[in-house]
Motif scaffolding. Structure first.
Motif, PDB file in Angstrom:
ATOM      1  N   ALA A  32       0.796  -1.157  -0.088  1.00  0.00           N
ATOM      2  CA  ALA A  32      -0.173   0.032   0.052  1.00  0.00           C
ATOM      3  C   ALA A  32       0.934   1.251  -0.052  1.00  0.00           C
ATOM      4  O   ALA A  32       2.061   1.028   0.355  1.00  0.00           O
ATOM      5  CB  ALA A  32      -0.829  -0.103   1.250  1.00  0.00           C
ATOM      6  N   ALA A  33       0.320   2.275  -0.483  1.00  0.00           N
ATOM      7  CA  ALA A  33       0.982   3.402  -0.566  1.00  0.00           C
ATOM      8  C   ALA A  33      -0.001   4.737  -0.582  1.00  0.00           C
ATOM      9  O   ALA A  33      -0.891   4.664  -0.801  1.00  0.00           O
ATOM     10  CB  ALA A  33       1.854   3.569  -1.693  1.00  0.00           C
ATOM     11  N   TYR A  34       0.711   5.873   0.245  1.00  0.00           N
ATOM     12  CA  TYR A  34      -0.107   7.195   0.055  1.00  0.00           C
ATOM     13  C   TYR A  34       0.949   7.930  -0.393  1.00  0.00           C
ATOM     14  O   TYR A  34       2.016   8.118  -0.274  1.00  0.00           O
ATOM     15  CB  TYR A  34      -0.310   7.740   1.616  1.00  0.00           C
ATOM     16  N   ALA A  35       0.316   8.736  -1.355  1.00  0.00           N
ATOM     17  CA  ALA A  35       1.138  10.188  -2.053  1.00  0.00           C
ATOM     18  C   ALA A  35       0.305  11.247  -1.972  1.00  0.00           C
ATOM     19  O   ALA A  35      -1.083  11.004  -2.424  1.00  0.00           O
ATOM     20  CB  ALA A  35       1.822   9.581  -3.447  1.00  0.00           C
ATOM     21  N   GLY A  36       0.670  12.355  -1.690  1.00  0.00           N
ATOM     22  CA  GLY A  36      -0.013  13.596  -1.800  1.00  0.00           C
ATOM     23  C   GLY A  36       0.781  14.486  -2.672  1.00  0.00           C
ATOM     24  O   GLY A  36       1.990  14.485  -2.963  1.00  0.00           O
ATOM     25  N   MET A  37       0.098  15.489  -3.219  1.00  0.00           N
ATOM     26  CA  MET A  37       0.601  16.402  -4.268  1.00  0.00           C
ATOM     27  C   MET A  37       0.200  17.822  -3.856  1.00  0.00           C
ATOM     28  O   MET A  37      -0.821  18.194  -3.539  1.00  0.00           O
ATOM     29  CB  MET A  37       0.044  16.122  -5.656  1.00  0.00           C
ATOM     30  N   ASN A  38       1.526  18.620  -3.538  1.00  0.00           N
ATOM     31  CA  ASN A  38       1.290  19.931  -3.262  1.00  0.00           C
ATOM     32  C   ASN A  38       1.349  20.706  -4.429  1.00  0.00           C
ATOM     33  O   ASN A  38       2.393  21.034  -4.861  1.00  0.00           O
ATOM     34  CB  ASN A  38       2.427  20.230  -2.060  1.00  0.00           C
ATOM     35  N   VAL A 119      -4.068  17.210  -2.990  1.00  0.00           N
ATOM     36  CA  VAL A 119      -4.764  15.719  -3.413  1.00  0.00           C
ATOM     37  C   VAL A 119      -4.027  14.649  -2.746  1.00  0.00           C
ATOM     38  O   VAL A 119      -2.892  14.456  -2.951  1.00  0.00           O
ATOM     39  CB  VAL A 119      -4.870  15.576  -4.723  1.00  0.00           C
ATOM     40  N   GLY A 120      -4.824  13.836  -1.916  1.00  0.00           N
ATOM     41  CA  GLY A 120      -4.282  12.659  -1.705  1.00  0.00           C
ATOM     42  C   GLY A 120      -4.518  11.369  -2.347  1.00  0.00           C
ATOM     43  O   GLY A 120      -5.841  11.462  -2.747  1.00  0.00           O
ATOM     44  N   LEU A 121      -3.380  10.438  -2.361  1.00  0.00           N
ATOM     45  CA  LEU A 121      -3.728   9.340  -3.571  1.00  0.00           C
ATOM     46  C   LEU A 121      -3.524   8.038  -2.496  1.00  0.00           C
ATOM     47  O   LEU A 121      -2.127   7.774  -2.156  1.00  0.00           O
ATOM     48  CB  LEU A 121      -2.870   9.608  -4.609  1.00  0.00           C
ATOM     49  N   PHE A 122      -4.426   7.115  -2.477  1.00  0.00           N
ATOM     50  CA  PHE A 122      -4.114   6.065  -1.625  1.00  0.00           C
ATOM     51  C   PHE A 122      -4.080   4.814  -2.479  1.00  0.00           C
ATOM     52  O   PHE A 122      -5.254   4.486  -3.218  1.00  0.00           O
ATOM     53  CB  PHE A 122      -5.072   5.912  -0.536  1.00  0.00           C
ATOM     54  N   SER A 123      -2.956   4.025  -2.657  1.00  0.00           N
ATOM     55  CA  SER A 123      -2.966   3.003  -3.605  1.00  0.00           C
ATOM     56  C   SER A 123      -2.716   1.605  -3.015  1.00  0.00           C
ATOM     57  O   SER A 123      -1.908   1.620  -1.986  1.00  0.00           O
ATOM     58  CB  SER A 123      -1.738   3.242  -4.538  1.00  0.00           C
ATOM     59  N   LEU A 151      -6.091   8.447   6.298  1.00  0.00           N
ATOM     60  CA  LEU A 151      -4.456   8.683   6.131  1.00  0.00           C
ATOM     61  C   LEU A 151      -4.392  10.275   5.729  1.00  0.00           C
ATOM     62  O   LEU A 151      -3.639  10.874   6.284  1.00  0.00           O
ATOM     63  CB  LEU A 151      -3.953   7.961   4.911  1.00  0.00           C
ATOM     64  N   HIS A 152      -5.417  10.762   4.594  1.00  0.00           N
ATOM     65  CA  HIS A 152      -5.237  12.148   4.260  1.00  0.00           C
ATOM     66  C   HIS A 152      -5.468  13.097   5.603  1.00  0.00           C
ATOM     67  O   HIS A 152      -4.818  14.221   5.736  1.00  0.00           O
ATOM     68  CB  HIS A 152      -6.107  12.290   3.077  1.00  0.00           C
TER      69      HIS A 152
END
Length: 233
Positions: A32-38, A119-123, A151-152
């Motif tokens: 699993a992974a969490y990625a956010g974009m600023n 934007v938070g992206l949970f994969s 998570l976000h």
């Protein structure tokens, strides 16, 4: 685009990596992974439980800038199943490399919209057949969406992380120049005060405008004051 590993930031209760492990164990997922974009700082912030070796390859190759799963999900309000991306050349390139680390191309990315325009992206991913994946996804999608929101929220509510997300990384000189500008000094005045050229002042102002997402210097000053980076005089 720079990458900030949130799991390594020191703040109370930072168990982000452990939460991903728990989600995977509970729902029989591989990773699993969490990625956010600023959008202001132009950075990606996140944390994963992928193998360390794959994390290094991913960042070194700049995959975070062209990963179709992240790009598609950042433009969507609904979860993006990776099956729809398999025909894209970039997707194939990334997962040919990921295969060497035991990572399958079966997965899902869930977008979450944050309060700062981020934007938070949970994969999540799992190695299995399409039929097995369809059945599993149907069973766990609700839980995964709840996990994505959790998570976000954890990211944006933590003071240390909020600073990373909402405060652009202005240099000391950029802050200094914006502060003098806020005091009503002209570009030439600032140059004389700091014993630098007017052209150098303009270079720093241009960089500040870019980092703050401002079209004009006045907008940059206003946003810097709003963020507490400089103070009104």
């Amino acid at each position: 685009m720079s990458v900030v590993d949130l799991s390594k930031l020191p703040f109370q209760g930072n168990n982000l990596r452990s939460f991903l492990d728990e989600v995977c164990e509970t729902h029989e997922l591989d990773y699993a992974a969490y990625a956010g974009m600023n959008p202001i700082a132009g950075s990606v912030h996140g944390f994963v439980n992928y193998p360390d070796e794959w994390q290094k390859v991913y960042v070194d190759e700049g995959f975070q800038n062209r990963d179709p799963a992240l790009i598609a999900a950042s433009k969507s309000i609904a979860p993006v199943d990776w099956q729809r991306l398999r025909g894209e050349d970039t997707f194939q390139t990334i997962f040919r490399a990921a295969h060497d680390f035991g990572i399958a191309d079966q997965g899902l990315t869930i977008p979450v919209r944050g309060p700062f325009g981020d934007v938070g992206l949970f994969s999540v991913t799992r190695k299995c057949s399409d039929a097995e994946w369809a059945l599993l996804k149907k069973q766990i999608i609700g839980d995964l969406q709840n996990a994505a929101v959790h998570l976000h929220d954890t990211v944006v509510k933590s003071h240390a992380l909020t600073q990373k997300l909402t405060h652009p990384a202005l240099s000391e000189r950029e802050v200094e120049i914006l502060q003098w500008t806020a005091a009503g000094k002209t570009q030439q005045d600032v140059a004389d005060i700091l014993s630098i050229s007017s052209r150098t002042v303009e270079v720093h102002l241009r960089s500040s405008r870019s980092k703050l997402g401002a079209l004009t210097t006045s907008q940059a000053v206003g946003r810097a004051i709003g963020l507490g980076l400089i103070y009104p005089l």
